[in-house]
Motif scaffolding. Structure first.
Motif, PDB file in Angstrom:
ATOM      1  N   ILE A 153       0.877  -1.172   0.000  1.00  0.00           N
ATOM      2  CA  ILE A 153       0.000   0.000   0.000  1.00  0.00           C
ATOM      3  C   ILE A 153       0.913   1.220   0.000  1.00  0.00           C
ATOM      4  O   ILE A 153       1.706   1.396   0.937  1.00  0.00           O
ATOM      5  CB  ILE A 153      -0.926   0.031   1.235  1.00  0.00           C
ATOM      6  N   ASN A 154       0.830   2.030  -1.042  1.00  0.00           N
ATOM      7  CA  ASN A 154       1.751   3.156  -1.118  1.00  0.00           C
ATOM      8  C   ASN A 154       1.384   4.248  -0.112  1.00  0.00           C
ATOM      9  O   ASN A 154       0.290   4.263   0.449  1.00  0.00           O
ATOM     10  CB  ASN A 154       1.843   3.716  -2.547  1.00  0.00           C
ATOM     11  N   THR A 155       2.321   5.163   0.102  1.00  0.00           N
ATOM     12  CA  THR A 155       2.151   6.185   1.143  1.00  0.00           C
ATOM     13  C   THR A 155       0.938   7.087   0.922  1.00  0.00           C
ATOM     14  O   THR A 155       0.176   7.342   1.868  1.00  0.00           O
ATOM     15  CB  THR A 155       3.433   7.028   1.255  1.00  0.00           C
ATOM     16  N   PRO A 156       0.699   7.599  -0.297  1.00  0.00           N
ATOM     17  CA  PRO A 156      -0.506   8.426  -0.488  1.00  0.00           C
ATOM     18  C   PRO A 156      -1.795   7.674  -0.182  1.00  0.00           C
ATOM     19  O   PRO A 156      -2.733   8.246   0.392  1.00  0.00           O
ATOM     20  CB  PRO A 156      -0.423   8.821  -1.974  1.00  0.00           C
ATOM     21  N   THR A 157      -1.832   6.391  -0.557  1.00  0.00           N
ATOM     22  CA  THR A 157      -3.030   5.594  -0.281  1.00  0.00           C
ATOM     23  C   THR A 157      -3.213   5.382   1.216  1.00  0.00           C
ATOM     24  O   THR A 157      -4.335   5.421   1.735  1.00  0.00           O
ATOM     25  CB  THR A 157      -2.944   4.242  -1.005  1.00  0.00           C
ATOM     26  N   LYS A 158      -2.109   5.169   1.922  1.00  0.00           N
ATOM     27  CA  LYS A 158      -2.186   5.013   3.374  1.00  0.00           C
ATOM     28  C   LYS A 158      -2.777   6.276   4.014  1.00  0.00           C
ATOM     29  O   LYS A 158      -3.637   6.191   4.905  1.00  0.00           O
ATOM     30  CB  LYS A 158      -0.795   4.743   3.955  1.00  0.00           C
ATOM     31  N   ARG A 159      -2.290   7.401   3.554  1.00  0.00           N
ATOM     32  CA  ARG A 159      -2.774   8.669   4.115  1.00  0.00           C
ATOM     33  C   ARG A 159      -4.264   8.841   3.841  1.00  0.00           C
ATOM     34  O   ARG A 159      -5.025   9.278   4.713  1.00  0.00           O
ATOM     35  CB  ARG A 159      -1.978   9.828   3.498  1.00  0.00           C
ATOM     36  N   ARG A 160      -4.677   8.462   2.641  1.00  0.00           N
ATOM     37  CA  ARG A 160      -6.090   8.582   2.275  1.00  0.00           C
ATOM     38  C   ARG A 160      -6.955   7.654   3.125  1.00  0.00           C
ATOM     39  O   ARG A 160      -8.037   8.043   3.583  1.00  0.00           O
ATOM     40  CB  ARG A 160      -6.246   8.251   0.795  1.00  0.00           C
ATOM     41  N   LEU A 161      -6.489   6.431   3.343  1.00  0.00           N
ATOM     42  CA  LEU A 161      -7.238   5.485   4.175  1.00  0.00           C
ATOM     43  C   LEU A 161      -7.433   6.038   5.586  1.00  0.00           C
ATOM     44  O   LEU A 161      -8.513   5.936   6.171  1.00  0.00           O
ATOM     45  CB  LEU A 161      -6.502   4.139   4.234  1.00  0.00           C
ATOM     46  N   ASP A 165     -10.879   7.153   7.379  1.00  0.00           N
ATOM     47  CA  ASP A 165     -11.249   6.461   8.616  1.00  0.00           C
ATOM     48  C   ASP A 165     -11.588   7.468   9.704  1.00  0.00           C
ATOM     49  O   ASP A 165     -12.565   7.307  10.437  1.00  0.00           O
ATOM     50  CB  ASP A 165     -10.105   5.547   9.062  1.00  0.00           C
ATOM     51  N   GLN A 166     -10.781   8.530   9.826  1.00  0.00           N
ATOM     52  CA  GLN A 166     -11.051   9.557  10.824  1.00  0.00           C
ATOM     53  C   GLN A 166     -12.345  10.314  10.519  1.00  0.00           C
ATOM     54  O   GLN A 166     -12.996  10.843  11.422  1.00  0.00           O
ATOM     55  CB  GLN A 166      -9.879  10.536  10.892  1.00  0.00           C
ATOM     56  N   ALA A 167     -12.727  10.346   9.237  1.00  0.00           N
ATOM     57  CA  ALA A 167     -13.961  11.022   8.849  1.00  0.00           C
ATOM     58  C   ALA A 167     -15.182  10.128   9.032  1.00  0.00           C
ATOM     59  O   ALA A 167     -16.309  10.545   8.750  1.00  0.00           O
ATOM     60  CB  ALA A 167     -13.871  11.475   7.395  1.00  0.00           C
ATOM     61  N   GLY A 168     -14.948   8.887   9.488  1.00  0.00           N
ATOM     62  CA  GLY A 168     -16.060   7.989   9.757  1.00  0.00           C
ATOM     63  C   GLY A 168     -16.468   7.115   8.592  1.00  0.00           C
ATOM     64  O   GLY A 168     -17.524   6.468   8.630  1.00  0.00           O
ATOM     65  N   ILE A 169     -15.666   7.077   7.529  1.00  0.00           N
ATOM     66  CA  ILE A 169     -15.970   6.239   6.370  1.00  0.00           C
ATOM     67  C   ILE A 169     -15.490   4.815   6.657  1.00  0.00           C
ATOM     68  O   ILE A 169     -14.324   4.603   6.997  1.00  0.00           O
ATOM     69  CB  ILE A 169     -15.292   6.789   5.101  1.00  0.00           C
ATOM     70  N   GLY A 170     -16.383   3.845   6.516  1.00  0.00           N
ATOM     71  CA  GLY A 170     -16.048   2.463   6.817  1.00  0.00           C
ATOM     72  C   GLY A 170     -15.014   1.894   5.861  1.00  0.00           C
ATOM     73  O   GLY A 170     -14.773   2.427   4.771  1.00  0.00           O
ATOM     74  N   VAL A 171     -14.397   0.777   6.262  1.00  0.00           N
ATOM     75  CA  VAL A 171     -13.330   0.166   5.472  1.00  0.00           C
ATOM     76  C   VAL A 171     -13.838  -0.263   4.098  1.00  0.00           C
ATOM     77  O   VAL A 171     -13.168  -0.052   3.072  1.00  0.00           O
ATOM     78  CB  VAL A 171     -12.735  -1.039   6.224  1.00  0.00           C
ATOM     79  N   SER A 172     -15.036  -0.857   4.041  1.00  0.00           N
ATOM     80  CA  SER A 172     -15.565  -1.362   2.765  1.00  0.00           C
ATOM     81  C   SER A 172     -15.745  -0.231   1.758  1.00  0.00           C
ATOM     82  O   SER A 172     -15.317  -0.324   0.603  1.00  0.00           O
ATOM     83  CB  SER A 172     -16.888  -2.084   2.988  1.00  0.00           C
ATOM     84  N   ARG A 196      -7.925  -3.144   5.890  1.00  0.00           N
ATOM     85  CA  ARG A 196      -8.455  -3.255   7.248  1.00  0.00           C
ATOM     86  C   ARG A 196      -7.322  -3.409   8.261  1.00  0.00           C
ATOM     87  O   ARG A 196      -7.317  -2.780   9.326  1.00  0.00           O
ATOM     88  CB  ARG A 196      -9.409  -4.448   7.327  1.00  0.00           C
ATOM     89  N   ASN A 197      -6.327  -4.252   7.915  1.00  0.00           N
ATOM     90  CA  ASN A 197      -5.190  -4.454   8.819  1.00  0.00           C
ATOM     91  C   ASN A 197      -4.406  -3.161   9.004  1.00  0.00           C
ATOM     92  O   ASN A 197      -3.960  -2.837  10.114  1.00  0.00           O
ATOM     93  CB  ASN A 197      -4.271  -5.549   8.276  1.00  0.00           C
ATOM     94  N   ILE A 199      -5.504  -0.025   8.690  1.00  0.00           N
ATOM     95  CA  ILE A 199      -6.287   0.939   9.469  1.00  0.00           C
ATOM     96  C   ILE A 199      -6.261   0.585  10.950  1.00  0.00           C
ATOM     97  O   ILE A 199      -6.138   1.463  11.812  1.00  0.00           O
ATOM     98  CB  ILE A 199      -7.731   1.006   8.937  1.00  0.00           C
ATOM     99  N   GLU A 200      -6.340  -0.710  11.268  1.00  0.00           N
ATOM    100  CA  GLU A 200      -6.270  -1.128  12.672  1.00  0.00           C
ATOM    101  C   GLU A 200      -4.919  -0.762  13.269  1.00  0.00           C
ATOM    102  O   GLU A 200      -4.830  -0.309  14.426  1.00  0.00           O
ATOM    103  CB  GLU A 200      -6.522  -2.625  12.777  1.00  0.00           C
ATOM    104  N   LYS A 201      -3.849  -0.948  12.498  1.00  0.00           N
ATOM    105  CA  LYS A 201      -2.516  -0.582  12.986  1.00  0.00           C
ATOM    106  C   LYS A 201      -2.401   0.927  13.163  1.00  0.00           C
ATOM    107  O   LYS A 201      -1.836   1.416  14.152  1.00  0.00           O
ATOM    108  CB  LYS A 201      -1.458  -1.082  12.007  1.00  0.00           C
ATOM    109  N   ALA A 202      -2.944   1.682  12.209  1.00  0.00           N
ATOM    110  CA  ALA A 202      -2.893   3.142  12.293  1.00  0.00           C
ATOM    111  C   ALA A 202      -3.649   3.645  13.513  1.00  0.00           C
ATOM    112  O   ALA A 202      -3.238   4.619  14.154  1.00  0.00           O
ATOM    113  CB  ALA A 202      -3.464   3.754  11.016  1.00  0.00           C
ATOM    114  N   ARG A 203      -4.756   2.995  13.840  1.00  0.00           N
ATOM    115  CA  ARG A 203      -5.523   3.400  15.019  1.00  0.00           C
ATOM    116  C   ARG A 203      -4.712   3.199  16.287  1.00  0.00           C
ATOM    117  O   ARG A 203      -4.805   3.987  17.232  1.00  0.00           O
ATOM    118  CB  ARG A 203      -6.820   2.599  15.096  1.00  0.00           C
ATOM    119  N   ARG A 204      -3.918   2.117  16.317  1.00  0.00           N
ATOM    120  CA  ARG A 204      -3.081   1.876  17.499  1.00  0.00           C
ATOM    121  C   ARG A 204      -2.043   2.975  17.666  1.00  0.00           C
ATOM    122  O   ARG A 204      -1.688   3.346  18.781  1.00  0.00           O
ATOM    123  CB  ARG A 204      -2.385   0.521  17.388  1.00  0.00           C
TER     124      ARG A 204
END
Length: 668
Positions: A153-161, A165-172, A196-197, A199-204
């Motif tokens: 997953i490239n860096t821009p995509t990670k940032r977008r995810l 996620d912080q805006a409340g948009i679900g993973v799907s 999903r994995n 985003i869970e790591k980013a939340r931690r």
């Protein structure tokens, strides 16, 4: 697609292939549609291991398989000698699941032999020395995006995810938008599970508002109050806190006294951000747990543990412990072998035995198997006896093929008591069935117990050992010798060994020069029955050297009842000082009791002020002399003279004190 510095035409054998290894870490889809990668051949030369791996991985993507590093050999100087990269489907599928023999599990292993081996050349290059191209399974090039080694997953995509996620948009919905933008699933190098994995790591890693600043401010305040407070904060690419390590001056001072054996565990406590708490713990002279530094981690892989171990070791004078106890964690074990290559390490026995229900409950005779395994591990007293009883257990319950038990047996020298008793473990991770890291840390680190409470417990134990003593069990002088020397907690352990005297019967087996060899029969209650166990005790009549095959002294630093039985039978009055360990003595000197701490304000009130004043004065002297070799020599010479003077004064004070006591007795 990013430019790649790889020749598109097949190169001749013997040429050096230049590969941009950075591209292999690029986050673009690894679908090399217009590139023809040359088939690997014996004799190809590359500039590095990374280049070979990147080349073979691209070749695998072209053909339709995935690769994995299998093994490598490193010389005594740490230089890589050779390595093997193989098809990820190499290896044999295990016959039964390690989790439960009654539940089938998925496995990609088909014992594929496709691989290549590379060896180091004199010119610091690597040559492919052996190639196996044939696979025993179907190859489909369109499958490459599903292989784990190609997931990116490239860096821009990670940032977008993260933003979504912080805006409340679900993973799907988050992932679906990426699929639409890319023009289809096949144009992505990751799937929804990977998102999903991540985003869970980013939340931690995402601390609460103001928490990161609070941590930083707290550490800075601790350092202002105590210049010896040490901390390291590791940030990720987005400047978020990823790992923390901190230690106090008393932690380092404690390590200087009790750093011979260290326990490291990450399973006890996890904070609200799901970051495992990682404490280094030792044992003091009362047998109490003592903190030697700690950290918070966002992941538990080899690189993370290497970072933590190196950070801790740097603060501990770069002096590794003699032995370390860890969980049965491969990443942790790899890190220890990298940072502490000479240190003896073992697995925590309690952690292993705790897994019995999870690993063996699927068997119809589970209760009988559990009881048999506990007896094999805890109630065998020699390697021969363990090997025999383990084989009987496996045969009796048809446990052949159980992956978990096979792994435990292969690694038995890391955890079975009879294999580790030749090393000093300071009483940590004993063979008692009730023992475990949770019990070891209980009351030490939780929301209601402070570290100051632990310091207070040690202070009270010091006081009791100085002013109160347990009564004798016997009239032997050896017991009195230990009563005077050891803390109350350790003297009680000595007395437990004296209780065993009534169950032991010694007999002289033979002489070997000045060494008398005894056979000591002990009647032991094992479970619901009595068992007679024989131990061999060697006793040198010249220097009073002694050793028992039970190895309790080597393992715990406490002489065993078998040796005491021989000594009392020979009417030996006392034991040499080498059998009275300094680390168990009640008069043990510890600098950390004088140190100011970050969690209690100060150590011993009568010494803390002097300790701080002396340290500041010494720092001034060191700074003044640091830029001149002659001044440094003067400082070191005068410090050595001052040390000798203080030691001589201590002797004179001690002699004067004894004279006062003797005069008082005479007057009385």
């Amino acid at each position: 697609m990013a430019a790649i510095s790889v020749p598109l035409q097949p190169c001749k054998q013997g040429c050096v292939m230049e590969i941009n290894a950075e591209h292999d870490r690029d986050n673009s889809p690894l679908l090399y549609e217009n590139e023809e990668i040359e088939e690997p051949k014996q004799g190809m030369i590359f500039s590095s291991k990374e280049d070979i791996y990147a080349y073979y991985k691209r070749y695998a993507n072209q053909v339709g398989f995935s690769v994995a590093l299998r093994s490598q050999h490193v010389g005594v100087n740490g230089e890589l000698k050779d390595f093997v990269i193989e098809c990820s489907r190499a290896g044999k599928k295990k016959s039964k699941s390690e989790l439960n023999p009654l539940k089938p599990f998925l496995s990609a292993k088909v014992d594929c032999k496709a691989r290549l081996r590379a060896i180091l050349q004199k010119g610091e290059t690597f040559m492919i020395s052996k190639v196996v191209l044939e696979h025993n399974h179907e190859l489909i090039s369109s499958d490459i995006r599903h292989f784990k080694c190609n997931k990116r997953i490239n860096t821009p995509t990670k940032r977008r995810l993260e933003l979504n996620d912080q805006a409340g948009i679900g993973v799907s919905r988050n992932f679906t938008s990426l699929v639409v933008e890319a023009g289809g699933y096949e144009h992505l190098s990751f799937d929804e599970k990977d998102c999903r994995n991540y985003i869970e790591k980013a939340r931690r890693l995402r601390l609460g508002e103001g928490d990161a600043e609070s941590i930083r401010n707290y550490f800075l305040r601790m350092q202002r109050e105590n210049s010896n407070f040490f901390y390291i904060i590791y940030f990720d690419d987005d400047c978020r806190i990823k790992h923390l390590f901190w230690a106090d001056s008393p932690n380092r001072s404690s390590y200087g006294v009790f750093g011979d054996v260290v326990s490291f565990d990450t399973t006890y406590l996890t904070n609200k951000y799901d970051m495992p708490f990682a404490p280094f713990v030792g044992v003091n002279h009362h047998g109490q747990s003592i903190l030697l530094g700690c950290g918070l981690l966002s992941s538990e892989d080899t690189d993370t543990f290497v970072w933590l171990f190196k950070s801790w070791l740097a603060y501990m004078f770069s002096h590794p412990p003699k032995a370390i106890i860890i969980d049965q964690c491969k990443a942790m074990q790899n890190a220890i072998e990298i940072v502490f290559p000479e240190v003896r390490h073992r697995w925590c026995l309690w952690h292993i035995m705790k897994k019995i229900p999870e690993k063996l409950r699927g068997y119809s005779r589970y209760e009988a198997i559990k009881e048999a395994m506990l007896k094999v591990v805890h109630d065998t007293f020699s390697i021969y006896e363990f090997e025999k009883e383990w084989s009987v257990m496996v045969e009796r319950f048809s446990l052949q093929g159980n992956g978990w038990l096979e792994t435990l047996y292969e690694q038995r020298r890391r955890w079975v008591p009879v294999y580790v008793k030749d090393t000093f473990w300071a009483g940590m991770s004993t063979t008692q069935r009730s023992e475990g890291m949770n019990a070891f840390f209980d009351g030490y680190v939780n929301s209601k117990t402070t570290l100051r409470n632990k310091i207070e417990k040690e202070t009270k134990a010091d006081f009791k050992s100085r002013h109160k003593m347990y009564d004798y069990l016997t009239m032997y002088d050896i017991e009195k010798q230990y009563q005077v020397a050891y803390t109350n907690a350790k003297f009680k352990e000595i007395q437990e060994e004296f209780k065993r005297l009534i169950y032991c019967v010694p007999s002289l087996a033979k002489y070997d020069g000045s060494v008398s060899i005894y056979s000591v029969a002990e009647n032991m209650k094992v479970g619901d029955y009595w068992k007679q166990v024989y131990f061999i005790v060697h006793f040198n009549t010249v220097d009073k050297w002694m050793q028992c095959t039970c190895r309790l002294f080597e393992f715990k630093g406490i002489l065993c009842g078998h040796i005491f039985k021989v000594l009392t039978a020979r009417q030996v009055k006392d034991v040499p000082d080498s059998y009275i360990l300094e680390r168990w003595r009640k008069d043990l000197k510890r600098c950390y009791t004088f140190s100011k701490t970050s969690y209690s304000g100060s150590g011993d009130a009568s010494n803390a002020q002097f300790f701080d004043q002396a340290r500041l004065k010494l720092n001034e002297i060191v700074n003044l002399a640091s830029n001149c070799e002659l001044k440094r020599e003067i400082v070191m010479r005068d410090l050595e003279n001052l040390k000798e003077k203080i030691l001589n004064d201590e002797v004179q004070i001690s002699v004067s004190s004894r004279l006062v006591v003797d005069n008082t007795k005479t007057t009385d």
